[in-house]
Structures are given as C-alpha cells and as structure tokens.
Design a protein around this motif. Sequence first.
Motif, short mmCIF file in Angstrom:
data_model
loop_
_atom_site.label_atom_id
_atom_site.label_comp_id
_atom_site.label_asym_id
_atom_site.label_seq_id
_atom_site.Cartn_x
_atom_site.Cartn_y
_atom_site.Cartn_z
N ILE A 170 40.01 37.81 37.95
CA ILE A 170 39.04 38.69 38.59
C ILE A 170 39.41 40.12 38.20
O ILE A 170 40.54 40.56 38.44
CB ILE A 170 39.04 38.53 40.11
N LEU A 171 38.48 40.84 37.58
CA LEU A 171 38.72 42.22 37.21
C LEU A 171 38.49 43.13 38.41
O LEU A 171 37.59 42.88 39.22
CB LEU A 171 37.80 42.65 36.07
N MET A 172 39.30 44.19 38.50
CA MET A 172 39.17 45.14 39.59
C MET A 172 39.59 46.51 39.06
O MET A 172 40.51 46.63 38.25
CB MET A 172 40.06 44.74 40.77
N VAL A 181 36.19 48.85 34.02
CA VAL A 181 36.01 47.40 34.20
C VAL A 181 34.53 47.05 34.31
O VAL A 181 34.10 45.96 33.89
CB VAL A 181 36.80 46.85 35.41
N SER A 182 33.72 47.96 34.86
CA SER A 182 32.27 47.71 34.92
C SER A 182 31.66 47.69 33.53
O SER A 182 30.79 46.86 33.23
CB SER A 182 31.59 48.78 35.78
N ASN A 185 32.81 44.49 31.90
CA ASN A 185 32.06 43.38 32.48
C ASN A 185 30.65 43.32 31.91
O ASN A 185 30.13 42.24 31.61
CB ASN A 185 32.02 43.53 33.99
N TRP A 199 35.99 35.46 32.42
CA TRP A 199 36.57 35.78 33.72
C TRP A 199 35.54 35.52 34.81
O TRP A 199 34.34 35.37 34.54
CB TRP A 199 37.10 37.21 33.76
N THR A 202 33.91 40.74 38.74
CA THR A 202 34.49 42.07 38.74
C THR A 202 34.21 42.77 40.06
O THR A 202 33.09 42.69 40.59
CB THR A 202 33.91 42.91 37.58
N SER A 204 34.26 46.53 41.49
CA SER A 204 34.28 47.93 41.07
C SER A 204 34.41 48.81 42.31
O SER A 204 33.55 48.80 43.18
CB SER A 204 32.98 48.26 40.32
N MET A 251 29.27 40.88 39.78
CA MET A 251 30.04 42.06 40.12
C MET A 251 29.71 42.52 41.54
O MET A 251 28.61 42.34 42.04
CB MET A 251 29.81 43.20 39.14
#
Length: 323
Positions: A170-172, A181-182, A185, A199, A202, A204, A251
Amino acid sequence: MSLRPCLTVASLALLSLAAASVQAQNTAQNGGRLRALIAQKQAAAAEAALPAGVQRIADVPYGTEPAQRMDVYVSTSPTTGTNSPAASAVRAPVIFMVHGGGWRHGDKALGRVVQEKVNRWVPKGFIVISTNYRMLPDAPVAVQVRDVQAALMAAQQRAGTWGGDPNRFILMGHSAGAHLVSLLNARAPQALREGAWPWLGTVSLDSAMMNVPARMRVPHLPLYDDAFGSDPAYWVAMSPFHQWTVGAPPMQMVCSTQRADDPCQQSDAMARHVRNHGGRAEVLPQDLDHGEINAQLGLDSDYTRTVEAFMGSLDAEVARRLQ
C-alpha cells in the motif's frame, strides 16, 4: 526646520529602505517564508523512537546516490531479537511511506513521518518502509517520482527477505510525498510495464497538487514555482489528474479543512475524475492542520480507523490484520 531633524528623518528613511532591502533579499534567498519554516521544522524534528518488538533496517540502498535509501521497520522475535518471517504462514503486507517537505526538504526517519505508523501497524503484522529520494534543487520533480518508483520496485523485489509480500503493498505519502505517490499511482500501468509489481492502493495525505495546471494558473505559494516551473506541458506531465490511467489502483485522499489553499477542492475534483473513468477514489476531509494529518495517523482515533477501513477494503489479509 533645523538641519538635525532633517538628517534624522532622512536617516530613518534610509534605515527603513535598507531593512526592507535586506528582508527582501533574505526572503528570496530562503525561497519564501513557507520553505524557510519547513526547513526550520525539519531541522528541529527528531527521529522516531522504536517501540519494543520493532527493528529498523536502516539505509537500504535502491540506487547509487546517497539519497536513494530506505528504512524498513519489521517485527522482531522476542526470543532471538531478529526479524522472524516464519511467525506467520502468510507474508506481511507492506506500507510504503514517502515523506513530504516541499520537494526540497525532509527525511525518511523523522518521527512525524513514521512514529505512530510504525507503533500501530508493525505490531499488527505489517512491514513499514519509509524512503528518501533526491530533491530540489538537484533533482526536479520528474526525477523524484522516478526515484520513488525505483524504491518501490527494489522494496518489492526484496520484500520476501523481510517477511513481506510483494503483492500486498500500500503506497502512502504526505504533502510533496502525497503528490509523488498519487502521480505514481495514476501512472500505474506504465510502472507495471517497467517492472513494478501491482500494488493494492494508495493513501495520499494532504496534497494540494492533484491538478497541477489548475493550481499553477491561480495565485499560489512560491515553492510551487520552484517545483513545477512555468512550462504548461511540464505541469500536465506532473499532474496526477491529467496522468490518471484506466487500471490505476484505488486511492484515498486525506485533506485538511484548515488550509487556506483548500486541498479538499482538488481532492474532490480528482475523485470525480477517477470515478467518471471507472476507477475508485475517495476523499477524507479532516479538521487537522497539514502537519497533524501526517503526525497523527496511527493514533487510536476515528481518523486512523477510517484510513484503515480503506486499507482493509483493498485486501482480505490486510483487513484481517487490522482487526
């Protein structure tokens, strides 16, 4: 009028002009009040203190440059003091964190970046990775997002050695990191073609730059000029709104209702854009300031639980560990 009062008035005027000139020069040299404030806060901030049962694997390289390093936070075995991937038959989901700082400042190890996130999620069976990346003035934003992608790919490739699951990332990111990251994504299909693993989604945290051209065409902070320049084509290339591609992961955009530049307006517009093209996006407004949105995520609060609800909706194993 006597000569002395005339000289006094003239001297005061010259002193005022000199002070104004010095102030203007200082403002220009520091890159604006907000950037100077960010730098001051960054310098005063402390690194995160690790809770019991958590190990930090520091400065894992993903490139040859000094800034291309990441920290990995994993659970430790109470008997051996080493990370224990065998503690669970299912490998750990990974939260991949990107710090903010106006694309110019910041560090992966700062307490407000990782402290509460590590405290809450590592004991629940997650791995938390916090990455650095090259920044202004040495690296433009286009290079920064490439660094973040390179760090993600390296982390996915090595996840198994830390007991992590490369399929459950999970991207953050916060502030400038939220923008990065946005953007990554939004371009997910391209990243997958270049070797990234898929992944889950996300989170944000308070970016006001979802639509870069829209922000740059109205009065804005000087730091945005440093980051995005004056070329409309570059604005589009660095804009998550304009780069969003069908197939991008879900997201969640957390936004501060206290900011004068109204990041929630940009988040709402981004969410509508994604949904209109068949994607999934949601907005989480919070009555917190810009820094609190980062520092307080992980505390036992409705805010944290709402972010966790989004995270849990992405994957059954993530949801199980968050219970």
